[in-house]
Enzyme design. Structure first.
Site, short mmCIF file in Angstrom:
data_model
loop_
_atom_site.label_atom_id
_atom_site.label_comp_id
_atom_site.label_asym_id
_atom_site.label_seq_id
_atom_site.Cartn_x
_atom_site.Cartn_y
_atom_site.Cartn_z
N ASP A 192 54.27 33.14 -26.73
CA ASP A 192 54.87 33.91 -27.82
C ASP A 192 54.11 35.21 -27.93
O ASP A 192 52.92 35.26 -27.66
CB ASP A 192 54.75 33.17 -29.16
CG ASP A 192 53.38 33.34 -29.77
OD1 ASP A 192 52.47 32.60 -29.36
OD2 ASP A 192 53.19 34.24 -30.61
N CYS A 226 71.00 48.81 -21.38
CA CYS A 226 71.02 49.41 -20.05
C CYS A 226 72.43 49.61 -19.52
O CYS A 226 72.67 50.48 -18.69
CB CYS A 226 70.19 48.56 -19.09
SG CYS A 226 68.43 48.69 -19.45
N HIS A 267 66.61 45.49 -25.19
CA HIS A 267 66.20 45.57 -23.78
C HIS A 267 64.91 44.77 -23.54
O HIS A 267 64.82 44.01 -22.56
CB HIS A 267 66.00 47.01 -23.32
CG HIS A 267 65.31 47.07 -21.99
ND1 HIS A 267 65.98 46.86 -20.81
CD2 HIS A 267 64.00 47.22 -21.67
CE1 HIS A 267 65.12 46.89 -19.81
NE2 HIS A 267 63.91 47.11 -20.30
N ASP A 293 53.72 28.95 -36.80
CA ASP A 293 52.28 28.80 -36.58
C ASP A 293 51.65 28.20 -37.84
O ASP A 293 52.33 27.96 -38.83
CB ASP A 293 51.65 30.16 -36.21
CG ASP A 293 51.78 31.15 -37.35
OD1 ASP A 293 52.55 30.89 -38.30
OD2 ASP A 293 51.11 32.19 -37.30
N CYS A 350 71.20 44.08 -19.72
CA CYS A 350 71.26 44.08 -21.19
C CYS A 350 72.25 45.13 -21.67
O CYS A 350 72.57 46.08 -20.95
CB CYS A 350 69.88 44.30 -21.82
SG CYS A 350 69.38 46.03 -21.94
N CYS A 383 68.98 46.07 -14.94
CA CYS A 383 69.00 45.22 -16.12
C CYS A 383 70.42 45.09 -16.65
O CYS A 383 71.17 46.06 -16.70
CB CYS A 383 68.08 45.80 -17.20
SG CYS A 383 68.09 44.85 -18.73
#
Lengths: 373, 351
Positions: B214, B258, B283, B41, B255, B253
């Site tokens: 973002d 999980c 996660h 930024d 991930c 999920c």
């Protein structure tokens, strides 16, 4: 069983091999260390990171420490699939359960005839034999330690020492005399403090049972940061082990620096834990062995909190093959510590454990090249 | 997890370790060992939000350093100089940020000034391996936004951002500004809505025509033990109700968290071990990436309406629980602004 064979004895220590740890085939050569766990993890590393970024020399034997999990004991029992699964530890790992955290505090004055005190972030938990038995069984690790009255400081009188040995013997007896069987390999903890007499007495009281898989020596008073007298250590270990069968595995928990490790190995210890590298990482420190280790016992501790590294974008330790040293720089580690980023601990733990692991490999190699006795 | 682009914060990097140090370290990618894309930024936003004494004049932003107490100037040229030292793939122009609820002539002035600063940024921009995005301003005034979009689109080379939102404005205004900006922009420029956001915001803005977002929220909230879930929105894992809950955060999920951990375990380590932060962060990032993947799939397969119905009924429904029959659950009220935005796009909700 813990199938352990001594392959060679030298003046610098003994070279051995652990074929199996409980039901897990490990083919783990000693001298070596268990991998220290807190809350069922190598501190700061998820198991995913440990599996992908931490490359150890041998199949690890994990040291699961109870204090970070004891308040969850009832929940783990209810969970019903054991503590390793609860903590996400990869299946079929060799795991040893110890009631103590080698990096935790253990103040004196809190043990009694029925229990030993362990400490959690929320305070004291008195661990009695019945609770310990039920934790061992519901956690379902491959091995466990017997309880010991560790409260034997240097200034402990005869009466206190005798009481400590008595309690250790009682805890040991009570653990096995019940109808409910204790599941897992039995690692018998030997106490006795600074007294040669009580070291020997304790060993004889609890160490001779046939079912003993290995010995753990209660040695926290000699760990990193404490003042140690080498002659005293030699004598205490000698008194501890002389009445016991010589071929069993000998383990000492606690943070020990590379110099002390060499000394303890020389005096017949086979197995340690990786709490020393974790302790350093928690302080923002990394260590590195001297090029001539273990011919010399030298090592260097680097404090990456030091601003002098801020503009140094060279590798933390040239020649180190760990993820941290391959991918990052001294300056970046300094920046992460300076900004209190969690990544600092991750990277330092990875380097320090890798170096500690390499240390044992170097020691084993030097024993291989030493003359047998 | 296949995360493709990171946002790095110019203000914080400028303070520690300092942009010259990042440059000496070989740039951001090398310093942090990340070989995919990075966006930085302008550094202006934090100066506005973190500095007590902040003024803006034609030269640039003037602010009191919260660290040294000194008054510092950040002209557009300096922002680009810093960002070129950091070396991200995408830089952002320095814009004149005003609080989103500001009204009056200043909104228009700030918009015009942002266009003039864009020109100065483009002159200062000398590295040809970095892209720079303009940032649309104009507050909540749709006419100003349109004017700004027309001017900046002429100057934009790779992509363009919609700024000045997510500052506490009514959601009703928020989505209308995004819709107006997206309508006013040519389709070849990727549109990046800065500082967004929550899952429902991502979905609505994407369907309104935005492409990039973002937000610090997923990882920040993770460190405090809050997991993002498709069913129920937010799961505060430090709550007692999860103490003996042996379900994963989300059983659908994929991930690592999980696949390997229960809510009960995470509950037990939150605030005690750093791995608690890591497990929930993993996660939450996966949650956001999966959500955006599903939005793309819905658009590609022309099934946006079906996706919206499923997504909103899950999001405003209860948290998944062993004791509750999922199909018989009551959906909490879908906010008015979401219904309005959905209507505006011509989709129908079944509930």
């Amino acid at each position: 069983m813990v199938k352990f064979t001594i392959e060679k004895k030298t003046l610098l220590g003994r070279l051995g091999k652990i074929d199996t740890w409980g039901s897990v085939e490990v083919n783990h050569q000693t001298p070596s260390c268990m991998t220290y766990l807190r809350a069922g993890h190598i501190p700061h590393l998820t198991w995913e990171v440990a599996a992908t970024q931490l490359r150890l020399e041998q199949t690890p034997i994990y040291q699961m420490t109870l204090p970070s999990l004891v308040t969850q004991a009832k929940i783990i029992e209810k969970f019903g699939k054991g503590a390793p699964k609860f903590c996400g530890i990869p299946a079929s790992s060799a795991i040893h359960l110890t009631p103590f955290d080698p990096l935790g505090k253990l103040p004196g004055g809190y043990n009694d005839s029925k229990s030993v005190a362990i400490w959690t972030p929320n305070g004291k938990v008195s661990l009695d034999v019945k609770t310990w038995r039920s934790i061992i069984n519901s956690f379902g690790c491959e091995s466990f330690e017997t309880l010991v009255d560790y409260d034997t400081p240097r200034d402990a009188g005869q009466k206190k020492l005798l009481k400590a040995v008595e309690r250790t013997r009682t805890f040991h007896e009570q653990l096995f005399q019940q109808d409910e069987k204790v599941k897992g390999e039995r690692i018998v903890t030997l106490g006795g403090g600074f007294s040669k007499y009580h070291r020997r007495k304790c060993a004889m009281e609890v160490g001779l049972a046939e079912e003993t898989s290995a010995y753990s020596v209660e040695f926290r008073e000699f760990s990193e940061g404490k003042e140690v007298d080498e002659k005293e250590i030699v004598e205490l270990l000698e008194e501890t082990f002389s009445p016991l069968p010589p071929t069993k595995l000998r383990y000492i928990a606690g943070p020990f620096n590379p110099k002390t490790i060499l000394f303890l190995i020389k005096n017949g210890i086979d197995l340690f834990d990786s709490s020393f590298p974790v302790k350093l990482a928690d302080e923002g420190h990394a260590f590195c062995l001297a090029d001539d280790y273990p011919t010399s016992s030298n090592f260097e501790i680097v404090d990456f909190n030091n601003q002098k590294f801020a503009d140094d974008f060279t590798t933390p330790f040239a020649g180190c093959e760990c993820y941290t040293c391959k991918k990052y720089t001294k300056g970046y580690l300094q920046h992460l510590l300076n900004t209190h980023e969690l990544l600092a601990s991750i990277l330092l733990v990875i380097h320090n454990i890798t170096e500690y692991d390499r240390m044992f490999k170097l020691i084993r190699k030097s024993l291989e090249n030493s003359e047998g006795i | 997890m296949d995360c493709r682009i990171l946002l790095c914060n110019t203000y914080h990097l400028g303070h520690r370790p300092g942009h010259q140090r990042v440059k000496a370290a070989g740039g951001l990618h090398k310093m942090m060992n990340w070989n995919r894309s990075i966006l930085t930024d302008s550094g202006g936003f934090q100066m506005v939000s973190l500095s007590k004494l902040m003024t803006v004049d034609e030269n640039g932003v003037n602010f009191e350093s919260p660290h040294t107490g000194e008054m510092m100037a950040l002209p557009p040229e300096k922002s680009i100089e810093i960002q070129q030292a950091l070396g991200a793939d995408i830089m952002m122009q320095l814009d004149h940020v005003i609080h989103v609820l500001t009204t009056g002539d200043i909104v228009k002035e700030a918009m015009h000034r942002s266009i003039r600063w864009l020109d100065r940024c483009q002159v200062a921009h000398t590295r040809d391996d970095q892209a720079m995005f303009p940032i649309l301003q104009g507050g909540l005034n749709l006419e100003l936004r349109k004017e700004c979009a027309e001017e900046m689109a002429k100057r934009a080379k790779v992509g363009i951002a919609i700024g000045g939102l997510s500052g506490g404005e009514e959601k009703d205004h928020f989505w209308k500004v995004v819709a107006a900006c997206c309508a006013a922009l040519p389709s070849h420029l990727p549109r990046y809505v800065m500082g967004v956001g929550f899952p429902v915001d991502l979905v609505i803005c994407s369907l309104l025509g935005a492409d990039m977002f973002d937000c610090v929220y997923p990882t920040r909230t993770a460190r405090f033990g809050t997991a993002m879930v498709r069913r129920g929105g937010l799961m505060q894992l430090n709550q007692k109700r999860y103490k003996e809950d042996f379900l994963p955060i989300d059983d659908k999920c994929k991930c690592n968290t999980c696949q390997n951990y229960t809510r009960a375990y995470i509950h037990s380590v939150i605030g005690k071990e750093t791995v608690g932060c890591h497990l929930v962060s993993v996660h939450n990032i996966k949650h956001q990436l999966d959500l955006m993947r599903d939005v793309r799939r819905a658009i590609q397969s022309n099934s946006v309406e079906k996706f919206l119905n499923q997504f909103l009924s899950d999001y405003y429904g209860p948290i998944q629980d062993e004791t509750v029959e999922q199909s018989s659950q009551i959906v909490r009220d879908v906010p008015r602004w979401v219904r309005d935005a959905v209507d505006h796009m011509g989709y129908k909700l079944d509930f």
